[in-house]
Design an enzyme around this catalytic site. Structure first.
Site, PDB file in Angstrom:
ATOM      1  N   SER A  28       0.838  -1.212   0.000  1.00  0.00           N
ATOM      2  CA  SER A  28       0.000   0.000   0.000  1.00  0.00           C
ATOM      3  C   SER A  28       0.867   1.254   0.000  1.00  0.00           C
ATOM      4  O   SER A  28       0.608   2.217  -0.735  1.00  0.00           O
ATOM      5  CB  SER A  28      -0.889   0.017   1.240  1.00  0.00           C
ATOM      6  OG  SER A  28      -1.803  -1.034   1.204  1.00  0.00           O
ATOM      7  N   ARG A  32       1.520   4.208  -3.137  1.00  0.00           N
ATOM      8  CA  ARG A  32       1.280   5.627  -2.844  1.00  0.00           C
ATOM      9  C   ARG A  32       2.559   6.445  -2.987  1.00  0.00           C
ATOM     10  O   ARG A  32       2.533   7.583  -3.478  1.00  0.00           O
ATOM     11  CB  ARG A  32       0.687   5.770  -1.436  1.00  0.00           C
ATOM     12  CG  ARG A  32      -0.773   5.288  -1.370  1.00  0.00           C
ATOM     13  CD  ARG A  32      -1.202   5.038   0.057  1.00  0.00           C
ATOM     14  NE  ARG A  32      -2.622   4.726   0.196  1.00  0.00           N
ATOM     15  CZ  ARG A  32      -3.179   3.532  -0.017  1.00  0.00           C
ATOM     16  NH1 ARG A  32      -2.436   2.512  -0.431  1.00  0.00           N
ATOM     17  NH2 ARG A  32      -4.477   3.353   0.160  1.00  0.00           N
ATOM     18  N   ARG A 132     -13.316  -7.392 -11.437  1.00  0.00           N
ATOM     19  CA  ARG A 132     -13.553  -6.760 -10.126  1.00  0.00           C
ATOM     20  C   ARG A 132     -14.368  -5.473 -10.285  1.00  0.00           C
ATOM     21  O   ARG A 132     -14.259  -4.776 -11.302  1.00  0.00           O
ATOM     22  CB  ARG A 132     -12.213  -6.491  -9.429  1.00  0.00           C
ATOM     23  CG  ARG A 132     -11.505  -7.788  -9.091  1.00  0.00           C
ATOM     24  CD  ARG A 132     -10.196  -7.561  -8.387  1.00  0.00           C
ATOM     25  NE  ARG A 132     -10.381  -6.974  -7.068  1.00  0.00           N
ATOM     26  CZ  ARG A 132      -9.377  -6.588  -6.292  1.00  0.00           C
ATOM     27  NH1 ARG A 132      -8.130  -6.729  -6.708  1.00  0.00           N
ATOM     28  NH2 ARG A 132      -9.604  -6.063  -5.111  1.00  0.00           N
ATOM     29  N   SER A 177     -13.559   1.002   2.499  1.00  0.00           N
ATOM     30  CA  SER A 177     -12.500   0.745   1.517  1.00  0.00           C
ATOM     31  C   SER A 177     -11.525   1.907   1.442  1.00  0.00           C
ATOM     32  O   SER A 177     -11.889   3.026   1.077  1.00  0.00           O
ATOM     33  CB  SER A 177     -13.123   0.498   0.134  1.00  0.00           C
ATOM     34  OG  SER A 177     -12.122   0.588  -0.855  1.00  0.00           O
ATOM     35  N   GLN A 179      -9.240   2.062  -0.691  1.00  0.00           N
ATOM     36  CA  GLN A 179      -9.028   2.378  -2.111  1.00  0.00           C
ATOM     37  C   GLN A 179     -10.023   3.435  -2.569  1.00  0.00           C
ATOM     38  O   GLN A 179      -9.660   4.367  -3.289  1.00  0.00           O
ATOM     39  CB  GLN A 179      -9.178   1.115  -2.963  1.00  0.00           C
ATOM     40  CG  GLN A 179      -8.074   0.096  -2.696  1.00  0.00           C
ATOM     41  CD  GLN A 179      -8.231  -1.166  -3.504  1.00  0.00           C
ATOM     42  OE1 GLN A 179      -9.224  -1.342  -4.229  1.00  0.00           O
ATOM     43  NE2 GLN A 179      -7.274  -2.068  -3.393  1.00  0.00           N
ATOM     44  N   ASP A 329      -6.900  -8.253   4.222  1.00  0.00           N
ATOM     45  CA  ASP A 329      -6.142  -9.149   3.336  1.00  0.00           C
ATOM     46  C   ASP A 329      -5.641 -10.399   4.060  1.00  0.00           C
ATOM     47  O   ASP A 329      -5.037 -11.266   3.432  1.00  0.00           O
ATOM     48  CB  ASP A 329      -4.946  -8.399   2.737  1.00  0.00           C
ATOM     49  CG  ASP A 329      -5.401  -7.314   1.764  1.00  0.00           C
ATOM     50  OD1 ASP A 329      -6.503  -7.447   1.202  1.00  0.00           O
ATOM     51  OD2 ASP A 329      -4.652  -6.332   1.588  1.00  0.00           O
ATOM     52  N   LYS A 356     -12.279  -9.349  -3.774  1.00  0.00           N
ATOM     53  CA  LYS A 356     -10.824  -9.184  -3.827  1.00  0.00           C
ATOM     54  C   LYS A 356     -10.293  -9.832  -5.112  1.00  0.00           C
ATOM     55  O   LYS A 356     -11.030  -9.997  -6.068  1.00  0.00           O
ATOM     56  CB  LYS A 356     -10.186  -9.770  -2.562  1.00  0.00           C
ATOM     57  CG  LYS A 356     -10.571  -9.006  -1.295  1.00  0.00           C
ATOM     58  CD  LYS A 356     -10.039  -7.583  -1.336  1.00  0.00           C
ATOM     59  CE  LYS A 356     -10.464  -6.760  -0.157  1.00  0.00           C
ATOM     60  NZ  LYS A 356     -10.094  -5.356  -0.281  1.00  0.00           N
ATOM     61  N   ARG A 360     -12.615 -14.493  -2.283  1.00  0.00           N
ATOM     62  CA  ARG A 360     -11.771 -15.183  -1.296  1.00  0.00           C
ATOM     63  C   ARG A 360     -12.578 -16.012  -0.309  1.00  0.00           C
ATOM     64  O   ARG A 360     -12.092 -17.023   0.198  1.00  0.00           O
ATOM     65  CB  ARG A 360     -10.917 -14.160  -0.526  1.00  0.00           C
ATOM     66  CG  ARG A 360      -9.739 -13.701  -1.337  1.00  0.00           C
ATOM     67  CD  ARG A 360      -8.794 -12.814  -0.555  1.00  0.00           C
ATOM     68  NE  ARG A 360      -7.656 -12.483  -1.406  1.00  0.00           N
ATOM     69  CZ  ARG A 360      -6.889 -11.404  -1.263  1.00  0.00           C
ATOM     70  NH1 ARG A 360      -7.129 -10.544  -0.291  1.00  0.00           N
ATOM     71  NH2 ARG A 360      -5.876 -11.189  -2.067  1.00  0.00           N
ATOM     72  N   ARG A 405      -2.614 -14.302  -2.498  1.00  0.00           N
ATOM     73  CA  ARG A 405      -2.739 -14.609  -1.065  1.00  0.00           C
ATOM     74  C   ARG A 405      -3.360 -15.987  -0.841  1.00  0.00           C
ATOM     75  O   ARG A 405      -3.139 -16.609   0.198  1.00  0.00           O
ATOM     76  CB  ARG A 405      -3.528 -13.523  -0.342  1.00  0.00           C
ATOM     77  CG  ARG A 405      -2.818 -12.172  -0.395  1.00  0.00           C
ATOM     78  CD  ARG A 405      -3.297 -11.211   0.654  1.00  0.00           C
ATOM     79  NE  ARG A 405      -3.019  -9.838   0.257  1.00  0.00           N
ATOM     80  CZ  ARG A 405      -1.829  -9.244   0.322  1.00  0.00           C
ATOM     81  NH1 ARG A 405      -0.780  -9.891   0.772  1.00  0.00           N
ATOM     82  NH2 ARG A 405      -1.672  -7.987  -0.070  1.00  0.00           N
TER      83      ARG A 405
HETATM   84  C1  S3P Z   1      -5.561  -1.398  -0.086  1.00  0.00           C
HETATM   85  C2  S3P Z   1      -6.799  -1.450   0.458  1.00  0.00           C
HETATM   86  C3  S3P Z   1      -7.561  -2.705   0.641  1.00  0.00           C
HETATM   87  C4  S3P Z   1      -6.688  -3.950   0.485  1.00  0.00           C
HETATM   88  C5  S3P Z   1      -5.740  -3.832  -0.667  1.00  0.00           C
HETATM   89  C6  S3P Z   1      -4.837  -2.629  -0.493  1.00  0.00           C
HETATM   90  C7  S3P Z   1      -4.909  -0.080  -0.229  1.00  0.00           C
HETATM   91  O1  S3P Z   1      -8.589  -2.747  -0.335  1.00  0.00           O
HETATM   92  O2  S3P Z   1      -7.477  -5.095   0.339  1.00  0.00           O
HETATM   93  O3  S3P Z   1      -4.942  -4.985  -0.757  1.00  0.00           O
HETATM   94  O4  S3P Z   1      -3.675  -0.037  -0.417  1.00  0.00           O
HETATM   95  O5  S3P Z   1      -5.614   0.938  -0.150  1.00  0.00           O
HETATM   96  P1  S3P Z   1      -9.991  -1.988  -0.029  1.00  0.00           P
HETATM   97  O6  S3P Z   1      -9.657  -0.620   0.257  1.00  0.00           O
HETATM   98  O7  S3P Z   1     -10.822  -2.102  -1.256  1.00  0.00           O
HETATM   99  O8  S3P Z   1     -10.572  -2.742   1.137  1.00  0.00           O
END
Ligand code: S3P
Length: 454
Positions: A28, A32, A132, A177, A179, A329, A356, A360, A405
């Site tokens: 993550s 970024r 997805r 989320s 993301q 995760d 995911k 999963r 994973r």
């Molecule tokens: C992540 C957020 C998570 C996670 C992903 C990485 C991120 O997803 O499952 O592996 O870096 O922001 P979600 O935000 O959709 O839960």
């Protein structure tokens, strides 16, 4: 890498796992660091970046959008990535469609980045990513005035025409989320005025923390009902040096391996221990695991430490829904730990697992059943009956469904079963943790390629 060539892997019983390891950089934070550097004025330097397919695709995307991205090799620190950014709103029109491979984080955050830039881009991904849901980001991004075309069902490939005179957005997350939160905040960086996101449940906060380090005008207000994060748009970011700590989601496999095998004692150094990421460690400790944190420190605004793990007898627990965002995760590998606990482990509020890299929830259940482990599930819950002191038969063949994973979790299962566990594809592990086999085998695991195909 294309994943059309499958490489089945087998894991055999192993005890006495010993050693001190470092796992690669946090995924993550790595995504970024590249993205924010690409938007900042000046040259940023990133040490400890995760050099796995998902993150390399983000590096390529930043280069395709006009940032200068270079890797240098430091004999001691490994790869050092230097990124010269283009300023907020400064991305160039790319020549080709951008392919994010397997990475949901890469494509969803990058969609936010370009949503308020005066360019038109096309994004795609591999078979897993193309199945997805993208509606969770296309809905809020359209509120900025961004034009987004996708195939039916709001999936990739998608075409984004950035809003030229964007409207700032106030958005409440309908799903927990990071993301989605990040996509909206990143789009807000080039919208005039204040864009804010309200999250009823705290999700990983790396975007907020790192944007602050890059000089963004961002504020976070904690309320009784959740967190309100606001960013003031059209302020430049300034280049920053980032040191990426070890990924707790990769460390999770060694942690569970150390807990469930006999006679083991493992140290995993320099792991990110941000409170929004440590749900697995908290849960395993609640289950009775002998896990301690040493060398606890703070660096770059993040808590880090070394995780020391010893063999433990686990008991089943109920993992509450509120904990899900902090270990989203890690449920596949928690399900493996649960298979060796005494009693039942119930995991609640885990519906997000269904969207995911694969479903999963379903794939973990199928994999456990294939190895003679009793499991029950519903739309957003799962229960695993642990064997306690009884032997677990194993011997199953597990389909990874293009999910790194799943592959790694079932390799951990094979360490403690009577018969070896096989997964159909080990190549997919390279999306997040290319060193997995070597590091785990270095501790004493027996993970190897196998001919077995079914
Ligand atoms: C992540 C957020 C998570 C996670 C992903 C990485 C991120 O997803 O499952 O592996 O870096 O922001 P979600 O935000 O959709 O839960």
């Amino acid at each position: 890498m294309s994943h059309t060539d499958q490489r089945p892997l087998k894991s055999q019983a192993a005890n006495d796992l010993r050693g001190t390891i470092q796992v690669p950089g946090d995924k993550s934070i790595s995504h970024r660091a590249l993205m924010f550097s690409a938007m900042a004025i000046g040259q940023s330097s990133i040490t400890g970046l995760l050099e796995a397919e998902d993150v390399i695709n983000t590096a390529k995307a930043m280069a395709a959008l006009g940032a200068t991205v270079e890797r240098y090799n430091d004999p001691e620190k490994g790869g050092i990535w230097k990124v010269s950014g283009l300023g907020v709103g400064g991305f160039n029109q790319p020549h080709d469609i951008i392919d994010f491979g397997n990475s949901g984080t890469g494509v969803r955050l990058c969609a936010g980045l370009v949503a308020t830039c005066p360019i038109t881009v096309k994004f795609t991904g591999d078979d897993s990513l193309r199945s997805r849901p993208m509606k969770r980001i296309t809905d809020p991004l359209r509120l900025f005035g961004t034009q987004i075309d996708t195939l039916e069902g709001e999936m990739l490939p998608m075409r984004i025409k950035g809003a030229v005179n964007a409207t700032p957005v106030q958005y409440t997350l309908p799903v927990a989320s990071a993301q989605v939160k990040s996509a909206v905040l990143l789009a807000g960086l080039n919208a005039p005025g204040t864009t804010s996101v309200f999250e009823p449940e705290a999700t990983r906060d790396h975007t907020e923390k790192m944007l602050q380090a890059f000089g963004a005008k961002i504020s976070v207000e904690e309320t009784d009902d959740g967190r309100l994060i606001s960013v003031e748009g059209q302020h430049e970011l300034t280049a920053c040096d980032v040191i990426v700590p070890g990924d707790p989601s990769s460390a999770a496999f060694a942690i569970v391996a150390g807990v469930i095998t006999k006679g083991s004692h493992i140290t995993i150094e320099n792991i990110l221990l941000n409170p929004t990421r440590v749900g697995l460690i908290d849960t395993l400790i609640e289950m009775g695991a002998d896990i301690t944190i040493i060398n606890d420190t703070v660096s770059g605004g993040e808590r880090l430490g070394d995780v020391v793990v010893k063999s433990s007898l686990l008991k089943g627990v109920t993992v509450p829904a509120e904990r899900a965002p902090s270990m989203i995760d890690e449920y596949p590998v928690l399900a493996i730990a649960a298979a060796f606990a005494s009693g039942t482990t119930r995991m609640e509020g885990i519906g997000e697992l269904r969207v995911k890299e694969c479903d999963r929830l379903a794939v973990v259940c199928d994999g456990l059943k294939a190895n003679a482990i009793a499991v029950r599930s519903g739309p957003d819950w799962m229960e695993v009956d642990g064997a306690g002191n009884e032997a677990v038969q194993g011997g199953g063949f597990v389909k990874t469904a293009m999910d790194h994973r799943i592959a790694m979790s079932f390799m951990v299962l094979g360490l403690c079963t009577q018969e070896p566990v096989t997964v159909d594809d080990g190549n997919i592990i390279a999306t997040s943790f290319p060193e997995f086999e070597d590091l785990m085998n270095g501790l004493g695991c027996k993970i190897s390629e196998t001919e077995r195909l079914q």
